[in-house]
Write a protein that holds these residues in place. Structure first.
Motif, PDB file in Angstrom:
ATOM      1  N   SER A 113       0.871  -0.739   0.072  1.00  0.00           N
ATOM      2  CA  SER A 113       0.091   0.149   0.359  1.00  0.00           C
ATOM      3  C   SER A 113       0.859   1.109   0.048  1.00  0.00           C
ATOM      4  O   SER A 113       0.421   2.297  -0.849  1.00  0.00           O
ATOM      5  CB  SER A 113      -0.397   0.285   1.180  1.00  0.00           C
ATOM      6  N   GLU A 172       8.302   4.083   7.944  1.00  0.00           N
ATOM      7  CA  GLU A 172       7.935   2.659   8.559  1.00  0.00           C
ATOM      8  C   GLU A 172       9.313   1.834   9.250  1.00  0.00           C
ATOM      9  O   GLU A 172      10.594   1.939   9.649  1.00  0.00           O
ATOM     10  CB  GLU A 172       8.698   1.814   6.709  1.00  0.00           C
ATOM     11  N   THR A 231       4.251  -7.310   5.134  1.00  0.00           N
ATOM     12  CA  THR A 231       3.153  -8.655   5.927  1.00  0.00           C
ATOM     13  C   THR A 231       5.013  -9.638   4.764  1.00  0.00           C
ATOM     14  O   THR A 231       5.360 -10.515   6.052  1.00  0.00           O
ATOM     15  CB  THR A 231       2.267  -8.641   4.955  1.00  0.00           C
ATOM     16  N   ASP A 247      -2.172 -17.318  -0.607  1.00  0.00           N
ATOM     17  CA  ASP A 247      -2.681 -18.035  -0.792  1.00  0.00           C
ATOM     18  C   ASP A 247      -3.675 -17.634  -1.763  1.00  0.00           C
ATOM     19  O   ASP A 247      -4.863 -18.145  -2.561  1.00  0.00           O
ATOM     20  CB  ASP A 247      -3.339 -18.036   0.091  1.00  0.00           C
ATOM     21  N   TYR A 275      -2.053 -11.796  -7.641  1.00  0.00           N
ATOM     22  CA  TYR A 275      -1.256 -11.181  -5.943  1.00  0.00           C
ATOM     23  C   TYR A 275       0.240 -10.356  -6.721  1.00  0.00           C
ATOM     24  O   TYR A 275       1.482 -10.589  -6.620  1.00  0.00           O
ATOM     25  CB  TYR A 275      -1.342 -12.495  -5.323  1.00  0.00           C
ATOM     26  N   MET A 305      -6.104  -9.360  -1.276  1.00  0.00           N
ATOM     27  CA  MET A 305      -5.895  -7.113  -0.771  1.00  0.00           C
ATOM     28  C   MET A 305      -5.102  -6.691  -1.774  1.00  0.00           C
ATOM     29  O   MET A 305      -5.120  -5.865  -1.776  1.00  0.00           O
ATOM     30  CB  MET A 305      -4.836  -7.747   0.206  1.00  0.00           C
TER      31      MET A 305
END
Ligand SMILES: Cc1cc2nc3c(=O)[nH]c(=O)nc-3n(C[C@H](O)[C@H](O)[C@H](O)COP(=O)(O)OP(=O)(O)OC[C@H]3O[C@@H](n4cnc5c(N)ncnc54)[C@H](O)[C@@H]3O)c2cc1C
Length: 544
Positions: free
Chosen positions: A17, A36, A44, A56, A62, A438
């Motif tokens: 993001s 950060e 992640t 997954d 992804y 996501m």
């Protein structure tokens, strides 16, 4: 380059993001600071380096879609990517767009207060830096604060303790070791087979068995990659308006599981189990809304577990019975149930035999003591709100986010909260977020925030903030949609039930990625319906 102390936007977090935000905002001429807490990019995939960590969602889906050159040039080694490959990709992105030079690493944002006179956020870091910003963007992730349960004696243990969500950077070698692992959620399910293959002995402490289906991960083939890359843009466009932000390899069947014969169901479940991945839940249109329909799939999967796990008692213990399949995040595994057929793996039910304490040598349960060289906590996260609420955030009138969300998160569209002008939460609670691929949700939110900042700039608008009524309606809508499903029936981190004292309500928006995107588009087309604007006072007017 000198670091600016007053900027258009402060971004917190340099995962998928934060990186995309930085790229777009910089491109539009906004001054930014990114903070950060990690030493590198990746979010992640920087933190979760545990053995077996894997995505997954299929690799071809992804990944970022915003740049055709990027998506054409990158090749994924496997159908479902392992953590090191995703981290390589993120580092490639950071390098390609020269992002790292504008990120302040090893720095946590600990405070952000809105000043109602200057209409600016004052942001303070744990290194003592203070920065002022017109816009404050929390790109801090939904699953980024590890949950370490409070087991007595944790500090007494003489061996090594690990949490899957804060894994060391160097390889952890479990060979010859006796290892205990606590937790059988997604991270436990991924790591157990890998640790079992390496350790001398592995004891698995399970509170609730999780539903998991085989991923059927395979090396990426040229053919599959070419199929995707041939019409990547078109496929991405379909993903954006799909229910989950991803395309399925086996098509969903749009009828009730109860309207077909047992033979038909058997065939549908068998086909999807063989294909692997999340498609099992899409076998019929009511698996997540009707108990009886759900139970047909649950029963079928329990039979598979009984077929794989040789010891009937262990198979029974591994079979979920207290909540519908799919209502906790369905896991994808590689040889999870098979791991329990190994001689060196033991399963302990901590509902029946609760962990009493951690000791110098291991762990104590009633009369039983366990000796371990290492203990792994696979105990998940304080998801959705945990990371946001750990920052001291104050909006108008000194209202804290902790106070505002004391009965559960309150947002309009999962993006903003009334009382906190110009503060945005990327994939915040009340948006599809963790109930989606996501990457699709991140790109949508980032683009929406950047478009909004441009709109404000073009129209000399100083602040944007949801109306209370719009927020109330959205909060109600999120619960209304969730209550039409079986999701609230599970004690899950979607509901906050994994964290003692956390308010219990369904946090993500389950209405679908495509439907949600359309709602956001309509809101914007309707002049940002539900939002209040404050116009900038011109210098001349201010001087009068
Ligand atoms: C083990 C695991 C597996 C997952 N698998 C999948 C999957 O298969 N499919 C899927 O779609 N999603 C998956 N996810 C969700 C994953 O989090 C997202 O897909 C995505 O990586 C989130 O990116 P992000 O940038 O929004 O947040 P993150 O990647 O979480 O990044 C947020 C960053 O913010 C930083 N940060 C937080 N607070 C502060 C602060 N106060 N100050 C400074 N920095 C701060 C953190 O250090 C972190 O680096 C998984 C998550 C986990 C934990």
């Amino acid at each position: 380059m000198a670091q600016l102390k007053s900027v258009d936007a402060v971004i917190v977090g340099a995962g998928f993001s934060g990186l995309y935000l930085l790229h777009l905002l910089r491109g539009q001429g906004f001054t930014t600071r990114v903070f950060e807490r990690a030493a590198g990019v990746g979010g992640t995939w920087y933190w979760n380096r545990y053995p077996g960590a894997r995505c997954d969602v299929e690799s071809m889906q992804y990944s970022y879609s915003f740049d055709e050159e990027l998506q054409q040039e990158w090749s994924w080694p496997e159908k479902y990517s392992a953590q090191p490959d995703i981290l390589d990709y993120i580092n490639h992105v950071a390098e390609k767009y020269q992002l790292s030079k504008d990120i302040t690493f090893n720095t946590s944002v600990c405070r952000a207060h809105f000043d109602e006179i200057s209409k600016q956020w004052k942001i303070v870091t744990d290194t003592g830096e203070v920065v002022k910003a017109s816009h404050f963007i929390m790109a801090t992730g939904c699953i980024s604060t590890a949950n370490l349960p409070n087991i007595p004696g944790t500090g007494d243990f003489g061996g090594k303790i690990y949490h899957t969500g804060k894994w060391p950077h160097e390889k952890v070698d479990f060979s010859g070791q006796s290892v205990g692992i606590i937790g059988t959620g997604s991270s436990g399910i991924q790591s157990i087979p890998v640790i079992a293959a390496e350790a001398r002995h592995l004891t698995v402490f399970q509170r609730t068995p999780h539903w998991t289906v085989p991923a059927r991960n395979v090396p990426m083939t040229d053919e599959y990659e070419k199929i995707w890359k041939k019409d990547y843009a078109e496929r991405r466009a379909q993903m954006r308006y799909s229910p989950s932000g991803s395309l399925r390899s086996v098509a969903p069947i749009d009828i009730s599981a109860l309207d077909v014969s047992e033979e038909d169901r058997e065939q549908a479940y068998r086909e999807r189990w063989a294909a692997g991945g999340m498609t099992l839940l899409k076998s019929y249109n009511d698996l997540l809304t009707n108990d009886a329909a759900n139970e047909t799939a649950a029963k079928w999967v329990r039979q598979r577990i009984a077929g794989i796990v040789k010891d009937p008692k262990t198979a029974d213990l591994l079979s979920p019975k207290t909540y519908p399949i799919g209502t906790k995040r369905l896991c994808l595994d590689t040889d999870y149930y098979e791991a329990f057929n190994r001689q060196n793996v033991e399963l302990v039910d901590i509902v029946k035999e609760p962990i009493e304490r951690i000791t110098l040598n291991g762990l104590k349960i009633g009369d039983r003591t366990f000796a371990f060289d290492s203990i792994v906590f696979a105990t998940g996260f304080d998801a959705m709100t945990g990371t946001l609420l750990r920052v001291d955030i104050q909006g108008r009138g000194g209202l804290t986010l902790q106070k505002k969300w004391e009965a559960g998160p309150r947002t309009y569209l999962g993006l903003m909260s009334e009382g906190f002008p110009n503060m945005y939460t990327i994939t915040g609670p009340g948006s599809p977020s963790v109930k989606s691929n996501m990457m699709s949700s991140i790109e949508q939110h980032v683009e929406l925030v950047v478009d909004t900042l441009m709109h404000l700039r073009e129209n000399s608008i100083e602040t944007i903030e949801p109306h209370r009524s719009a927020e109330d309606d959205w909060v109600e809508h999120v619960q209304e949609v969730a209550n039409q499903t079986l999701f609230p029936k599970a004690n899950s981190w979607y509901m906050g039930t994994n964290i003692p004292g956390k308010p219990q309500l369904f946090m993500p928006y389950i209405g679908g990625v495509g439907a949600y995107r359309r709602i956001c588009e309509e809101v914007v087309a309707d002049g940002y319906r539900g939002f209040a604007f404050e116009q900038k006072i011109s210098e001349a007017a201010a001087a009068e």
